[in-house]
Design a protein around this motif. Structure first.
Motif, PDB file in Angstrom:
ATOM      1  N   VAL A   9      14.125  21.618  13.196  1.00  8.90           N
ATOM      2  CA  VAL A   9      14.814  22.888  12.986  1.00  8.90           C
ATOM      3  C   VAL A   9      16.098  22.963  13.796  1.00  8.90           C
ATOM      4  O   VAL A   9      17.119  23.479  13.316  1.00  8.90           O
ATOM      5  N   ASP A  10      16.104  22.431  15.040  1.00  6.14           N
ATOM      6  CA  ASP A  10      17.313  22.530  15.852  1.00  6.14           C
ATOM      7  C   ASP A  10      18.441  21.630  15.348  1.00  6.14           C
ATOM      8  O   ASP A  10      19.585  21.736  15.802  1.00  6.14           O
TER       9      ASP A  10
ATOM     10  N   CYS B 178       4.578  17.218  17.629  1.00  2.00           N
ATOM     11  CA  CYS B 178       4.758  16.618  18.969  1.00  2.00           C
ATOM     12  C   CYS B 178       5.786  17.375  19.805  1.00  2.00           C
ATOM     13  O   CYS B 178       6.642  16.782  20.453  1.00  2.00           O
ATOM     14  N   GLY B 179       5.745  18.700  19.743  1.00  2.00           N
ATOM     15  CA  GLY B 179       6.642  19.530  20.537  1.00  2.00           C
ATOM     16  C   GLY B 179       7.975  19.846  19.877  1.00  2.00           C
ATOM     17  O   GLY B 179       8.817  20.516  20.465  1.00  2.00           O
ATOM     18  N   THR B 180       8.184  19.371  18.654  1.00  2.00           N
ATOM     19  CA  THR B 180       9.423  19.648  17.921  1.00  2.00           C
ATOM     20  C   THR B 180       9.099  20.490  16.701  1.00  2.00           C
ATOM     21  O   THR B 180       8.203  20.137  15.927  1.00  2.00           O
TER      22      THR B 180
END
Length: 57
Positions: free
Chosen positions: A50-51, A34-36
């Motif tokens: 990951v961030d 979903c964009g992450t």
């Protein structure tokens, strides 16, 4: 980030006392959720963003 990297959880997201400072081994290649960008960690259930991880030596 790649399979086999050693990481710790940084303070971008809430980290439980149990996992603060704990070194995890990445056990998957990153994938998009979903964009992450997420990875699997040894000894952790489910994916983790990951961030929210910092590489260690």
């Amino acid at each position: 980030m790649k399979n086999g990297d050693r990481v710790i959880m940084n303070n971008k997201y809430r980290v439980s006392e149990r996992n603060k400072g704990k070194v995890f081994i990445v056990r998957s290649e990153p994938w998009d959720l979903c964009g992450t960008e997420c990875v699997l960690l040894e000894g952790y259930r489910g994916g983790y963003a990951v961030d929210g991880l910092t590489l260690v030596d």
